[in-house]
Design a protein around this motif. Structure first.
Motif, short mmCIF file in Angstrom:
data_model
loop_
_atom_site.label_atom_id
_atom_site.label_comp_id
_atom_site.label_asym_id
_atom_site.label_seq_id
_atom_site.Cartn_x
_atom_site.Cartn_y
_atom_site.Cartn_z
N SER A 29 5.67 1.14 -4.71
CA SER A 29 5.58 -0.27 -5.09
C SER A 29 5.71 -0.42 -6.60
CB SER A 29 4.24 -0.85 -4.62
OG SER A 29 4.02 -2.12 -5.21
N ARG A 30 6.67 -1.25 -7.04
CA ARG A 30 6.86 -1.47 -8.47
C ARG A 30 5.65 -2.15 -9.09
NH1 ARG A 30 11.48 -1.53 -11.38
NH2 ARG A 30 12.00 0.09 -9.88
N ARG A 31 5.04 -3.08 -8.35
CA ARG A 31 3.85 -3.75 -8.88
C ARG A 31 2.72 -2.74 -9.11
NH1 ARG A 31 5.00 -8.16 -5.13
NH2 ARG A 31 5.53 -10.05 -6.27
N VAL A 34 3.53 -0.43 -12.16
CA VAL A 34 3.32 -1.12 -13.43
C VAL A 34 1.83 -1.36 -13.67
CG1 VAL A 34 3.76 -3.24 -14.75
CG2 VAL A 34 5.59 -2.19 -13.41
N GLY A 35 1.11 -1.77 -12.60
CA GLY A 35 -0.32 -2.02 -12.73
C GLY A 35 -1.08 -0.76 -13.10
N LEU A 194 -2.28 -6.71 -11.04
CA LEU A 194 -1.01 -6.31 -10.44
C LEU A 194 -1.21 -5.38 -9.25
CD1 LEU A 194 1.30 -5.76 -13.55
CD2 LEU A 194 1.47 -7.55 -11.82
N THR A 195 -2.19 -4.51 -9.32
CA THR A 195 -2.45 -3.63 -8.18
C THR A 195 -2.88 -4.41 -6.96
OG1 THR A 195 -4.75 -3.21 -8.83
CG2 THR A 195 -3.07 -1.71 -9.69
N LEU A 197 -1.98 -7.54 -6.35
CA LEU A 197 -0.78 -8.22 -5.89
C LEU A 197 0.10 -7.27 -5.09
CD1 LEU A 197 0.18 -10.36 -9.02
CD2 LEU A 197 -0.74 -11.18 -6.84
N ALA A 198 0.14 -6.01 -5.52
CA ALA A 198 0.93 -5.01 -4.78
C ALA A 198 0.38 -4.84 -3.38
CB ALA A 198 0.91 -3.68 -5.53
N HIS A 201 1.14 -8.32 -1.34
CA HIS A 201 2.48 -8.87 -1.14
C HIS A 201 3.56 -7.84 -0.86
CE1 HIS A 201 1.02 -12.81 -2.32
NE2 HIS A 201 0.51 -12.29 -3.42
N ASP A 202 3.34 -6.58 -1.24
CA ASP A 202 4.40 -5.59 -1.09
C ASP A 202 4.23 -4.70 0.13
OD1 ASP A 202 5.57 -6.52 -3.34
OD2 ASP A 202 4.92 -4.89 -4.67
#
Length: 214
Positions: A29-31, A34-35, A194-195, A197-198, A201-202
Motif C-alpha cells: 500500500s502506497r499510503r 508513505v505513512g 495515512l496508515t 487511511l491505508a 481505503h486500500d
C-alpha cells in the motif's frame, strides 16, 4: 526512552507481515509506505533534534531500549492471535493473571511486599489509579484495536505517544520543544493518519471478503 522504544514499529511490521497473511497487503500500500516513512522520520526528529544533541550516546541503555522494543513487538503479535479467539477483555484478564503470577516470584525474592505501608497514601492511590487506567483500560482498548485494525497500523499509531511524553515532561521537568521537534511531531501525526487511511481505503477486495468470512 519513549522515542527509542517506538522502533518497535519496525519489528512489529516485519513479524506481522511474516505471520499474518491478511496483513501482507499493507506492505504494497502506497499510503502505508508513505505513512510509515513519515512516522519514522517524525520519531527520529523528535528524538534527535534536541538542544542537548551533543550529549546523545549509544550505550547499554540504548541496547536495552531497543531490546524492549523488540519484546513489545512480539507481545503485540502474540496478543492479536489471542484476541481473535477470545476477545479483548478476556485476553487482558488472562495476560494480567499470568503476568502477576510470573512476576510474583522475583517480587518475593528481591522485593519488599510490605513496602506499600511505608509510603504516603497518595502514592498508593496513584499506583492503583495508574494500574486501572494506564494498564487495564488502555490495554483492553489496545487489544480491541488490534482486532479491529491490524498489528502494523496499531504499532505505527503508538508512535504518537512520545508527543504526550513531551507534554508531560515539559510540565513536570521543564523540558521544552525545539522547532525541529514541533515539525517532527506534525510529520509523525500525519504519518499515523495515512496508515489509518491505508487500512480503511486500500484493503483489497479479496482480503476484505476473507476477513468477513472469518
Amino acid at each position: 526512552v519513549s522515542f527509542l522504544n517506538k522502533s518497535s514499529v519496525l519489528f512489529a511490521a516485519l513479524m506481522a507481515f511474516a505471520l499474518f497473511p491478511e496483513e501482507r497487503w499493507l506492505a504494497r500500500s502506497r499510503r502505508f509506505q508513505v505513512g510509515l516513512a513519515l512516522t519514522l522520520l517524525g520519531a527520529a526528529g523528535l528524538a534527535l533534534l534536541r538542544s542537548d544533541l551533543g550529549e546523545l550516546q549509544a550505550n547499554l541503555a540504548v541496547l536495552l531500549v531497543l531490546g524492549s522494543a523488540a519484546c513489545w513487538a512480539i507481545y503485540s503479535v502474540s496478543v492479536k492471535r489471542l484476541v481473535q479467539e477470545l476477545g479483548s477483555t478476556v485476553t487482558f484478564g488472562m495476560v494480567g493473571v499470568y503476568t502477576t503470577l510470573v512476576l510474583f516470584v522475583p517480587a518475593v525474592i528481591w522485593g519488599d511486599l510490605g513496602h506499600w505501608r511505608a509510603v504516603p497514601w497518595h502514592v498508593n492511590v496513584i499506583l492503583i489509579g495508574s494500574g486501572f487506567f494506564c494498564i487495564g483500560l488502555a490495554h483492553t482498548c489496545y487489544y480491541y484495536a488490534l482486532r479491529t485494525l491490524s498489528v502494523s497500523v496499531c504499532t505505527v499509531m503508538l508512535l504518537t505517544t512520545p508527543l504526550g511524553t513531551l507534554v508531560v515532561s515539559q510540565a513536570m521537568f521543564g523540558e521544552h520543544f525545539t522547532t525541529g521537534q514541533i515539525i517532527s511531531g506534525a510529520l509523525l501525526l500525519l504519518g499515523g493518519a495515512l496508515t489509518l487511511l491505508a487500512k480503511e481505503h486500500d484493503v483489497p477486495a479479496e482480503v476484505a471478503r476473507a476477513v468477513q468470512d472469518q
